[in-house]
Design a protein around this motif. Structure first.
Motif, PDB file in Angstrom:
ATOM      1  N   THR A   1       0.825  -1.222   0.000  1.00  0.00           N
ATOM      2  CA  THR A   1       0.000   0.000   0.000  1.00  0.00           C
ATOM      3  C   THR A   1       0.850   1.259   0.000  1.00  0.00           C
ATOM      4  O   THR A   1       0.602   2.198  -0.758  1.00  0.00           O
ATOM      5  CB  THR A   1      -0.922   0.012   1.242  1.00  0.00           C
ATOM      6  OG1 THR A   1      -1.725  -1.163   1.234  1.00  0.00           O
ATOM      7  CG2 THR A   1      -1.810   1.252   1.247  1.00  0.00           C
ATOM      8  N   TYR A   2       1.911   1.264   0.835  1.00  0.00           N
ATOM      9  CA  TYR A   2       2.660   2.501   1.069  1.00  0.00           C
ATOM     10  C   TYR A   2       3.997   2.569   0.349  1.00  0.00           C
ATOM     11  O   TYR A   2       4.666   3.597   0.382  1.00  0.00           O
ATOM     12  CB  TYR A   2       2.882   2.690   2.578  1.00  0.00           C
ATOM     13  CG  TYR A   2       1.592   2.787   3.355  1.00  0.00           C
ATOM     14  CD1 TYR A   2       0.784   3.923   3.272  1.00  0.00           C
ATOM     15  CD2 TYR A   2       1.166   1.743   4.163  1.00  0.00           C
ATOM     16  CE1 TYR A   2      -0.405   4.014   3.972  1.00  0.00           C
ATOM     17  CE2 TYR A   2      -0.026   1.808   4.884  1.00  0.00           C
ATOM     18  CZ  TYR A   2      -0.806   2.949   4.776  1.00  0.00           C
ATOM     19  OH  TYR A   2      -1.987   3.036   5.474  1.00  0.00           O
ATOM     20  N   GLY A   3       4.425   1.471  -0.286  1.00  0.00           N
ATOM     21  CA  GLY A   3       5.675   1.499  -1.032  1.00  0.00           C
ATOM     22  C   GLY A   3       6.830   0.851  -0.287  1.00  0.00           C
ATOM     23  O   GLY A   3       6.686   0.383   0.844  1.00  0.00           O
ATOM     24  N   ASP A   4       7.989   0.842  -0.947  1.00  0.00           N
ATOM     25  CA  ASP A   4       9.161   0.146  -0.410  1.00  0.00           C
ATOM     26  C   ASP A   4       9.847   0.886   0.726  1.00  0.00           C
ATOM     27  O   ASP A   4      10.723   0.340   1.388  1.00  0.00           O
ATOM     28  CB  ASP A   4      10.186  -0.102  -1.528  1.00  0.00           C
ATOM     29  CG  ASP A   4       9.748  -1.221  -2.457  1.00  0.00           C
ATOM     30  OD1 ASP A   4       8.806  -1.957  -2.095  1.00  0.00           O
ATOM     31  OD2 ASP A   4      10.337  -1.358  -3.543  1.00  0.00           O
ATOM     32  N   VAL A   5       9.494   2.161   0.943  1.00  0.00           N
ATOM     33  CA  VAL A   5      10.035   2.927   2.067  1.00  0.00           C
ATOM     34  C   VAL A   5       8.859   3.473   2.867  1.00  0.00           C
ATOM     35  O   VAL A   5       8.100   4.299   2.371  1.00  0.00           O
ATOM     36  CB  VAL A   5      10.927   4.097   1.593  1.00  0.00           C
ATOM     37  CG1 VAL A   5      11.508   4.846   2.793  1.00  0.00           C
ATOM     38  CG2 VAL A   5      12.039   3.596   0.688  1.00  0.00           C
ATOM     39  N   LEU A   6       8.685   2.975   4.089  1.00  0.00           N
ATOM     40  CA  LEU A   6       7.578   3.450   4.920  1.00  0.00           C
ATOM     41  C   LEU A   6       8.039   3.561   6.364  1.00  0.00           C
ATOM     42  O   LEU A   6       9.016   2.935   6.761  1.00  0.00           O
ATOM     43  CB  LEU A   6       6.374   2.517   4.812  1.00  0.00           C
ATOM     44  CG  LEU A   6       6.523   1.069   5.282  1.00  0.00           C
ATOM     45  CD1 LEU A   6       6.013   0.916   6.715  1.00  0.00           C
ATOM     46  CD2 LEU A   6       5.771   0.117   4.369  1.00  0.00           C
ATOM     47  N   GLN A   7       7.330   4.381   7.130  1.00  0.00           N
ATOM     48  CA  GLN A   7       7.679   4.568   8.538  1.00  0.00           C
ATOM     49  C   GLN A   7       6.525   4.148   9.424  1.00  0.00           C
ATOM     50  O   GLN A   7       5.369   4.473   9.151  1.00  0.00           O
ATOM     51  CB  GLN A   7       8.036   6.023   8.829  1.00  0.00           C
ATOM     52  CG  GLN A   7       8.394   6.265  10.310  1.00  0.00           C
ATOM     53  CD  GLN A   7       8.747   7.713  10.602  1.00  0.00           C
ATOM     54  OE1 GLN A   7       9.830   8.160  10.274  1.00  0.00           O
ATOM     55  NE2 GLN A   7       7.825   8.434  11.220  1.00  0.00           N
ATOM     56  N   ILE A   8       6.853   3.397  10.482  1.00  0.00           N
ATOM     57  CA  ILE A   8       5.882   3.069  11.513  1.00  0.00           C
ATOM     58  C   ILE A   8       6.482   3.453  12.862  1.00  0.00           C
ATOM     59  O   ILE A   8       7.661   3.804  12.940  1.00  0.00           O
ATOM     60  CB  ILE A   8       5.521   1.565  11.516  1.00  0.00           C
ATOM     61  CG1 ILE A   8       6.768   0.707  11.803  1.00  0.00           C
ATOM     62  CG2 ILE A   8       4.865   1.155  10.210  1.00  0.00           C
ATOM     63  CD1 ILE A   8       6.476  -0.769  12.021  1.00  0.00           C
ATOM     64  N   HIS A   9       5.670   3.387  13.902  1.00  0.00           N
ATOM     65  CA  HIS A   9       6.177   3.580  15.262  1.00  0.00           C
ATOM     66  C   HIS A   9       6.000   2.270  16.026  1.00  0.00           C
ATOM     67  O   HIS A   9       4.892   1.726  16.082  1.00  0.00           O
ATOM     68  CB  HIS A   9       5.421   4.702  15.976  1.00  0.00           C
ATOM     69  CG  HIS A   9       5.933   6.062  15.646  1.00  0.00           C
ATOM     70  ND1 HIS A   9       5.719   6.665  14.408  1.00  0.00           N
ATOM     71  CD2 HIS A   9       6.671   6.948  16.374  1.00  0.00           C
ATOM     72  CE1 HIS A   9       6.289   7.860  14.408  1.00  0.00           C
ATOM     73  NE2 HIS A   9       6.876   8.055  15.575  1.00  0.00           N
ATOM     74  N   ILE A  10       7.093   1.759  16.568  1.00  0.00           N
ATOM     75  CA  ILE A  10       7.011   0.604  17.464  1.00  0.00           C
ATOM     76  C   ILE A  10       7.238   1.159  18.857  1.00  0.00           C
ATOM     77  O   ILE A  10       8.339   1.600  19.192  1.00  0.00           O
ATOM     78  CB  ILE A  10       8.046  -0.475  17.117  1.00  0.00           C
ATOM     79  CG1 ILE A  10       7.836  -0.971  15.680  1.00  0.00           C
ATOM     80  CG2 ILE A  10       7.949  -1.642  18.096  1.00  0.00           C
ATOM     81  CD1 ILE A  10       8.806  -2.045  15.246  1.00  0.00           C
ATOM     82  N   GLY A  11       6.188   1.169  19.660  1.00  0.00           N
ATOM     83  CA  GLY A  11       6.239   1.868  20.937  1.00  0.00           C
ATOM     84  C   GLY A  11       6.423   3.351  20.675  1.00  0.00           C
ATOM     85  O   GLY A  11       5.700   3.951  19.875  1.00  0.00           O
TER      86      GLY A  11
END
Length: 344
Positions: free
Chosen positions: A26-36
């Protein structure tokens, strides 16, 4: 959008690599998430990873300063430590030189290195073991492969081959398995710092595994110091002691190799080799069993080029294109781990 404190944890399933693969669609090969509370950049796709880890390897070579990483090797680990500066590079070069020296040193066998001699002996034992097990029926090769792999790594690092029933040796193998299982599951305390101060059974177990593994390595290195002979370098540990005593860590940085750092380097080398090599051999066996026609072609090439009077050597590699192609394709097609160790 991440939630307060826990970030995107609820969007990661029990198999986070599958959740992240779906997100990348959905968001592409470079994406950012937050873990904690920590932002994490997720890279997917061959070209993206090649760009980061190969073309810009110096930029992405560091490690994040995670709580559990500080527990590995008493905080001195080259693999998990957050230091990636000049001192780290000097120690890494020393480890590479020790490996190369040992791998290319001549053995008593004609045209073979010490490493190949150890591999040859262990392969002979493993093949005999497989033949005995085949006569009894079905068996799982993994538990026998991992012990043989461990033996070769111990021979490289400690100059010693263990009996497969040696209890001290089996404890080391089991500790490595336990470390892999504990590290693979991850720990919330790495990403939600306040959890470091709460009672945690898995964290206590992880600390205990690291202490026992480090203690095992420390005892062997201390024994090497007591029996060290500069005229008879037995293994990688001896090679590191030699560098330490000759103060050859690095001409430019003036870095010296302490006994603690030798323990940490040997700890990294032993820990790094077990799982990856065992996994490679397990994938190879699975593919060859699933594709007997490939097995026949490899055997035919080995018979034609080498015959059955001796085992293949690394020097034969150029004359075995089909076997080489199978090995490279196995590396490409199989999967060792869902993630690399996090980079910084």
């Amino acid at each position: 959008m991440p939630l307060p404190v826990i970030g995107n944890l609820l969007q990661l399933s029990k198999n986070p690599h599958l959740s992240l693969t779906k997100m990348s669609e959905t968001y592409g090969d470079v994406l950012q998430i937050h873990i904690g509370t920590k932002p994490v950049l997720v890279l997917s796709g061959l070209e993206t990873i090649r760009q980061a880890l190969l073309k810009q390897g110096d930029v992405f070579s560091g490690r994040p300063d995670l709580f559990t990483f500080r527990l590995v090797g008493d905080g001195q680990s080259m693999t998990f430590g957050s230091d990636s500066g000049e001192v780290w590079r000097a120690h890494r070069r020393l480890a590479q030189n020790a490996l190369k020296t040992f791998a290319t040193s001549s053995s008593t066998s004609a045209s073979a290195s010490l490493l190949e001699e150890h591999i040859d002996k262990e392969c002979s034992y493993l093949l005999k073991k497989f033949q005995q097990l085949i006569e009894k029926g079905e068996f799982d090769p993994y538990r026998y492969v991992v012990v043989s792999v461990a033996n070769i790594i111990c021979a490289m690092c400690f100059g010693k081959r263990y009996d497969h029933d040696d209890q001290e040796f089996l404890k080391l193998v089991n500790l490595t398995d336990e470390f892999g299982a504990a590290a693979a599951s991850g720990n919330p305390a790495d990403f939600i710092p306040i959890l470091q101060y709460f009672p945690n059974r898995s964290m206590k177990n992880f600390i205990d595994i690291n202490k026992r593994f480090l203690s095992f390595i420390q005892n062997i290195v201390q024994e090497h110091y007591r029996t060290y002979d500069k005229n008879f370098i037995r293994d990688i540990t001896d090679s590191l002691i030699q560098h330490s005593q000759e103060k050859k860590a690095n001409d430019n940085s003036g870095v010296q190799l302490s006994a603690q750092k030798i323990v940490s380097i040997v700890n990294d080398l032993v820990g790094a080799g077990f799982d990856t090599i065992t996994t490679a051999l397990s994938w190879s066996l699975m593919y060859l069993i699933a594709h007997p026609e490939i097995q026949e072609k490899i055997q035919s090439e080995l018979d034609r080029v080498i015959g059955r009077e001796r085992k293949p050597r690394l020097s034969d590699r150029a004359q075995l294109p089909y076997t080489e192609a199978f090995t490279l394709e196995m590396f490409r097609h199989s999967s060792y781990l869902p993630f690399t160790i996090p980079h910084w």
